[in-house]
Write a protein that holds these residues in place. Structure first.
Motif, PDB file in Angstrom:
ATOM      1  N   PRO A  10      37.618  60.081  25.460  1.00 26.28           N
ATOM      2  CA  PRO A  10      38.031  58.992  26.481  1.00 26.28           C
ATOM      3  C   PRO A  10      37.155  59.065  27.413  1.00 26.28           C
ATOM      4  N   ASP A  11      36.447  60.041  27.586  1.00 27.14           N
ATOM      5  CA  ASP A  11      35.559  60.203  28.952  1.00 27.14           C
ATOM      6  C   ASP A  11      34.090  59.249  28.517  1.00 27.14           C
ATOM      7  N   SER A  12      34.165  58.826  27.221  1.00 25.26           N
ATOM      8  CA  SER A  12      32.939  58.147  26.816  1.00 25.26           C
ATOM      9  C   SER A  12      33.182  56.365  26.763  1.00 25.26           C
ATOM     10  N   VAL A  13      32.571  55.836  27.570  1.00 31.08           N
ATOM     11  CA  VAL A  13      32.963  54.417  28.031  1.00 31.08           C
ATOM     12  C   VAL A  13      32.118  53.259  27.479  1.00 31.08           C
ATOM     13  N   ILE A  14      32.576  52.334  26.749  1.00 32.35           N
ATOM     14  CA  ILE A  14      31.930  51.015  26.640  1.00 32.35           C
ATOM     15  C   ILE A  14      32.585  50.230  27.705  1.00 32.35           C
ATOM     16  N   LEU A  15      31.827  49.270  28.356  1.00 35.51           N
ATOM     17  CA  LEU A  15      32.302  48.368  29.497  1.00 35.51           C
ATOM     18  C   LEU A  15      32.136  47.174  28.942  1.00 35.51           C
ATOM     19  N   ILE A  16      32.669  46.302  29.351  1.00 40.03           N
ATOM     20  CA  ILE A  16      32.627  44.733  29.038  1.00 40.03           C
ATOM     21  C   ILE A  16      32.986  44.092  30.335  1.00 40.03           C
ATOM     22  N   THR A  17      32.100  43.220  30.844  1.00 39.50           N
ATOM     23  CA  THR A  17      32.285  42.656  32.210  1.00 39.50           C
ATOM     24  C   THR A  17      32.142  41.223  31.968  1.00 39.50           C
ATOM     25  N   ALA A  18      32.613  40.406  32.917  1.00 34.04           N
ATOM     26  CA  ALA A  18      32.608  39.016  33.113  1.00 34.04           C
ATOM     27  C   ALA A  18      32.805  38.685  34.454  1.00 34.04           C
ATOM     28  N   HIS A  19      32.386  37.726  35.309  1.00 26.10           N
ATOM     29  CA  HIS A  19      33.002  37.327  36.601  1.00 26.10           C
ATOM     30  C   HIS A  19      33.907  36.265  36.507  1.00 26.10           C
ATOM     31  N   TYR A  20      35.246  36.190  37.265  1.00 25.29           N
ATOM     32  CA  TYR A  20      36.140  35.225  37.098  1.00 25.29           C
ATOM     33  C   TYR A  20      36.035  34.135  38.185  1.00 25.29           C
ATOM     34  N   ASP A  21      35.423  34.608  39.143  1.00 25.86           N
ATOM     35  CA  ASP A  21      35.473  33.334  40.488  1.00 25.86           C
ATOM     36  C   ASP A  21      34.273  32.328  39.919  1.00 25.86           C
ATOM     37  N   HIS A  22      34.377  31.141  40.650  1.00 26.52           N
ATOM     38  CA  HIS A  22      33.417  30.034  40.587  1.00 26.52           C
ATOM     39  C   HIS A  22      33.114  29.510  42.248  1.00 26.52           C
ATOM     40  N   LEU A  23      33.162  28.423  42.196  1.00 24.59           N
ATOM     41  CA  LEU A  23      32.389  27.746  43.401  1.00 24.59           C
ATOM     42  C   LEU A  23      33.686  27.248  44.407  1.00 24.59           C
ATOM     43  N   GLY A  24      34.914  27.133  43.754  1.00 27.40           N
ATOM     44  CA  GLY A  24      36.131  26.775  44.339  1.00 27.40           C
ATOM     45  C   GLY A  24      35.802  25.055  44.914  1.00 27.40           C
ATOM     46  N   GLY A  25      36.397  24.591  46.010  1.00 26.33           N
ATOM     47  CA  GLY A  25      36.710  23.390  46.366  1.00 26.33           C
ATOM     48  C   GLY A  25      35.578  23.025  47.581  1.00 26.33           C
ATOM     49  N   MET A  26      35.203  21.602  47.541  1.00 26.65           N
ATOM     50  CA  MET A  26      34.563  21.382  48.784  1.00 26.65           C
ATOM     51  C   MET A  26      35.086  20.016  49.241  1.00 26.65           C
ATOM     52  N   GLY A  27      36.099  20.238  50.309  1.00 17.27           N
ATOM     53  CA  GLY A  27      36.807  19.447  50.754  1.00 17.27           C
ATOM     54  C   GLY A  27      38.302  19.426  50.084  1.00 17.27           C
ATOM     55  N   SER A  28      39.030  18.742  50.499  1.00 16.42           N
ATOM     56  CA  SER A  28      40.520  18.587  49.869  1.00 16.42           C
ATOM     57  C   SER A  28      40.532  17.714  48.770  1.00 16.42           C
ATOM     58  N   ASP A  29      39.699  17.044  48.179  1.00 14.70           N
ATOM     59  CA  ASP A  29      39.827  16.394  47.008  1.00 14.70           C
ATOM     60  C   ASP A  29      38.980  16.715  45.893  1.00 14.70           C
ATOM     61  N   THR A  30      38.032  17.631  46.008  1.00 14.19           N
ATOM     62  CA  THR A  30      37.089  17.987  45.025  1.00 14.19           C
ATOM     63  C   THR A  30      36.917  19.513  44.960  1.00 14.19           C
ATOM     64  N   TYR A  31      37.243  19.798  43.549  1.00 11.66           N
ATOM     65  CA  TYR A  31      36.831  21.361  43.142  1.00 11.66           C
ATOM     66  C   TYR A  31      35.717  21.389  41.877  1.00 11.66           C
ATOM     67  N   PHE A  32      35.566  22.314  41.720  1.00 14.43           N
ATOM     68  CA  PHE A  32      34.392  22.468  40.753  1.00 14.43           C
ATOM     69  C   PHE A  32      34.965  23.439  39.683  1.00 14.43           C
ATOM     70  N   PRO A  33      35.262  23.107  38.690  1.00 12.83           N
ATOM     71  CA  PRO A  33      36.142  23.911  37.427  1.00 12.83           C
ATOM     72  C   PRO A  33      35.694  24.933  36.954  1.00 12.83           C
ATOM     73  N   GLY A  34      34.434  24.999  36.696  1.00 17.24           N
ATOM     74  CA  GLY A  34      33.496  26.153  36.175  1.00 17.24           C
ATOM     75  C   GLY A  34      33.851  26.530  34.853  1.00 17.24           C
ATOM     76  N   ALA A  35      34.182  25.712  33.677  1.00 17.78           N
ATOM     77  CA  ALA A  35      34.525  26.039  32.525  1.00 17.78           C
ATOM     78  C   ALA A  35      33.588  26.880  31.810  1.00 17.78           C
TER      79      ALA A  35
END
Length: 381
Positions: free
Chosen positions: A193-218
């Motif tokens: 258990p003290d030997s680790v394989i680590l899998i990573t990814a980021h979940y954030d994206h750019l968010g929104g620009m104004g109140s009507d436009t957002y960037f989905p980041g698929a």
């Protein structure tokens, strides 16, 4: 004993041979939805995405990495655009995200003025401190600072002729302590258990620009999170002799902030990580994959190619050297062996409003899963 381990792992892999593609598509749909608003800095988008991932970890039965909570909180400064996003050039009202983007470090303001041409693509209203830059393609980003000007990138095709007059009404909000969190879980190893394989990814994206436009980041990076969650689901059902840990990083788009914070405040000893695999933009694959740090770890890269040659999973595995282009970087700088994998081919949407779930093919999702699964079995024993 070594043969016993390998045979055991081969039997375990038979229970779930590949990524659950319908589940992956559901995850991408959820992460790119309007409710999560680009997993960014307005409308609680990043917070909602984090809560979704925590609930998935809980459902699989992953343990919190620190034994207490899945979230590793931290904060940083960021410039946001929560409200007005109105721009008109030569009297024509423009559409945010489609016709123009605001430079992420911009100061909000309401003004009208004339533009003076500085070069073939740059136009300035010096009195109002407004800069307009013509672009063939619009790609947005995130800034941790606020400047004393307002910048606009304008798609060349959005207007006819040169930009001469501009009217803007843009609201920004500089947040000095934006609160977010990395999401960290682990499946404890049955023997080591003290030997680790680590899998990573980021979940954030750019968010929104104004109140009507957002960037989905698929593709960037709902695809990576969907892939990671599929692996987490698999390994939670099939524990390995060594531990398999998972980190979903926040604030990658703001400058690898979350992964840097983790390496400075690790929830497990970095020396315990036998290998890290970071996935970012893995939603295509027609032209294979690229492996960053392949030149730093030639034996592991050669073994990855050997597995692929035997099983014919992917059309090509491209080698790339060191690069500070995703969340593997600060781990590698601290001596953690790491690969960063991304797919190639297919759609070219990137940091724009066109990176949507509907057009994300997930072409090699299942084959990439099989490749990593088989490679880890061989690489770790």
């Amino acid at each position: 004993m070594k043969i016993y381990f390998i045979l055991s792992l081969m039997l375990l892999t038979g229970h779930l041979a590949a990524q659950d593609l319908p589940y992956a598509k559901k995850v991408v749909d959820t992460l790119t939805s309007k409710t999560l608003w680009g997993r960014g800095y307005t409308n609680n988008g990043m917070i909602k995405a984090a809560d979704f991932i925590v609930n998935e970890f809980k459902a699989y039965g992953l343990n919190p990495m620190n034994g207490k909570a899945y979230k590793q909180p931290f904060s940083f400064s960021v410039n946001t655009f929560p409200g007005k996003m109105e721009v008109a050039v030569n009297g024509k009202s423009l559409i945010p995200g489609k016709d123009f983007i605001v430079l992420p470090e911009s100061l909000g303001q309401s003004s009208t003025g004339k533009l003076e041409q500085k070069d073939s693509i740059t136009f300035i209203d010096s009195a109002q401190r407004v800069v307009v830059v013509l672009k063939d393609k619009l790609t947005w980003s995130v800034a941790q600072l606020q400047e004393n000007y307002t910048g606009i990138e304008l798609l060349k095709m959005a207007i006819s002729g040169k930009p001469e007059q501009i009217s803007i009404n843009i609201q920004n909000s500089f947040v000095q302590n934006f609160e977010t969190a990395n999401i960290c879980g682990i499946v404890k190893g049955t023997r080591n258990p003290d030997s680790v394989i680590l899998i990573t990814a980021h979940y954030d994206h750019l968010g929104g620009m104004g109140s009507d436009t957002y960037f989905p980041g698929a593709n960037d990076n709902a695809s990576g999170i969907a892939f990671l969650l599929g692996l987490a689901k698999y390994y939670a059902a099939n524990p390995q002799p060594y531990s398999i840990a998972f980190i979903c990083f926040a604030a990658e788009e703001a400058g690898l902030v979350g992964s840097k914070y983790f390496t400075e405040n690790p929830l497990l000893p970095l020396k315990a990580i036998r290998f890290l695999v970071n996935v970012d933009m893995v939603g295509t694959g027609e032209k294979g994959i690229t492996v960053v740090n392949a030149t730093e770890h030639p034996k592991e890269f050669a073994l990855l190619n050997k597995v692929n040659d035997e099983k014919k999973y992917l059309s090509k595995i491209n080698s790339r050297g060191k690069a500070a282009n995703s969340d593997h970087y600060f781990f590698a700088e601290k001596g953690v062996p790491a690969f960063f994998i991304y797919t190639q081919g297919g759609i070219d949407a990137y940091h724009d409003v066109n990176d949507i779930a509907k057009t994300l093919p997930l072409t090699e999702f299942e084959d990439l899963f099989r490749l990593l699964r088989d490679w880890l079995v061989k690489a770790m024993f």
